[in-house]
Write a protein that holds these residues in place. Structure first.
Motif, PDB file in Angstrom:
ATOM      1  N   ASP A   2     -44.715 -17.817  -1.370  1.00 22.14           N
ATOM      2  CA  ASP A   2     -43.474 -17.654  -0.592  1.00 22.14           C
ATOM      3  C   ASP A   2     -43.501 -16.388   0.252  1.00 22.14           C
ATOM      4  OD1 ASP A   2     -42.528 -19.959  -1.755  1.00 22.14           O
ATOM      5  OD2 ASP A   2     -41.007 -18.990  -2.992  1.00 22.14           O
ATOM      6  N   HIS A   3     -43.978 -15.285  -0.323  1.00 21.50           N
ATOM      7  CA  HIS A   3     -44.031 -14.007   0.397  1.00 21.50           C
ATOM      8  C   HIS A   3     -44.958 -14.102   1.615  1.00 21.50           C
ATOM      9  CE1 HIS A   3     -41.457 -12.027  -2.365  1.00 21.50           C
ATOM     10  NE2 HIS A   3     -42.338 -11.850  -3.337  1.00 21.50           N
ATOM     11  N   ILE A   4     -46.095 -14.777   1.430  1.00 26.42           N
ATOM     12  CA  ILE A   4     -47.038 -14.950   2.540  1.00 26.42           C
ATOM     13  C   ILE A   4     -46.382 -15.761   3.656  1.00 26.42           C
ATOM     14  CG2 ILE A   4     -49.226 -16.031   3.240  1.00 26.42           C
ATOM     15  CD1 ILE A   4     -50.268 -15.386   0.362  1.00 26.42           C
ATOM     16  N   LEU A   5     -45.724 -16.845   3.280  1.00 30.03           N
ATOM     17  CA  LEU A   5     -45.063 -17.699   4.276  1.00 30.03           C
ATOM     18  C   LEU A   5     -43.947 -16.950   5.001  1.00 30.03           C
ATOM     19  CD1 LEU A   5     -44.933 -20.998   2.175  1.00 30.03           C
ATOM     20  CD2 LEU A   5     -46.435 -20.532   4.120  1.00 30.03           C
ATOM     21  N   ASP A   6     -43.157 -16.213   4.238  1.00 34.49           N
ATOM     22  CA  ASP A   6     -42.056 -15.445   4.814  1.00 34.49           C
ATOM     23  C   ASP A   6     -42.588 -14.400   5.807  1.00 34.49           C
ATOM     24  OD1 ASP A   6     -39.233 -14.789   4.928  1.00 34.49           O
ATOM     25  OD2 ASP A   6     -39.758 -12.942   3.865  1.00 34.49           O
ATOM     26  N   GLU A   7     -43.648 -13.720   5.407  1.00 32.18           N
ATOM     27  CA  GLU A   7     -44.263 -12.717   6.291  1.00 32.18           C
ATOM     28  C   GLU A   7     -44.780 -13.375   7.573  1.00 32.18           C
ATOM     29  OE1 GLU A   7     -48.256 -10.019   6.438  1.00 32.18           O
ATOM     30  OE2 GLU A   7     -47.268 -10.111   4.489  1.00 32.18           O
TER      31      GLU A   7
END
Length: 197
Positions: A135-140
């Motif tokens: 999720d963090h990778i996608l959000d970034e």
């Protein structure tokens, strides 16, 4: 993730590693504690100094192996400059981790699927940290403009994890006859570029 008061040490690690071998070779239901103890080179009773029962051993195995993998993946991802590189690193490490340990791959891809609801819930708890990392990778990627603004993070996460999971399961079912690690780049390209020209 690690239960308070649980005994640790070299024997704990030996038992976990032995459990991976015995469960991979015999299946979870046929993996008797006595076989695990024999593989670990300890007395049967020693297992119960570290684990409540076989279910506890299976969950502890997953917590230890998956927890260590997630920590290493987070470290590697922290050194990458952008979300695309981070996503590739996650895919590459996923395939390297399981591709280098066929017995662990059998346990994670096949044996953990046959467990009861309570065990599945505990496995889900361990996986949460990994899915949050995705999720963090996608959000970034969205925030930096590398990924489309309207990207549904939940759906994309399911697609990414599901694709990785199915690819490893297929590798296990085909007796690791193809190079799992070699699929990291084409899979990354497919996830990033989709099916369009």
């Amino acid at each position: 993730m690690v239960e308070k008061g649980k005994k640790r040490g070299p024997k704990y690690d030996k038992i976990i590693d032995a459990a991976v071998v015995v469960i991979a070779q015999n299946g979870y239901h046929q993996a008797q504690v006595s076989k695990i103890a024999r593989e670990a080179g300890v007395a049967d009773g020693t297992i119960y100094l570290y684990f409540k029962n076989k279910e506890d051993l299976l969950i502890s195995l997953f917590q230890k192996k998956m927890g260590s993998f997630i920590d290493k993946t987070e470290e590697q991802i922290a050194n990458k400059d952008n979300a695309m590189d981070k996503l590739f690193t996650l895919i590459d490490m996923h395939f390297k981790h399981l591709g280098s340990d066929y017995e662990l791959a059998i346990v994670t891809q096949l044996e953990l699927r046959q467990t009861n609801k309570a065990l599945r819930a505990q496995i889900g708890e361990v996986l949460k940290k990994y899915l949050t990392l995705v999720d963090h990778i996608l959000d970034e990627g969205i925030k930096s403009g590398l990924f489309i603004e309207e990207l549904d993070i939940r759906l994309a996460r399911q697609m990414i994890f599901g694709t990785l999971d199915e690819t490893v399961t297929n590798w296990v079912m085909k007796d690791h006859k193809f190079d799992l690690e070699a699929l990291a780049k084409p899979l990354h390209n497919l996830l990033i570029n989709g099916l369009s020209k």
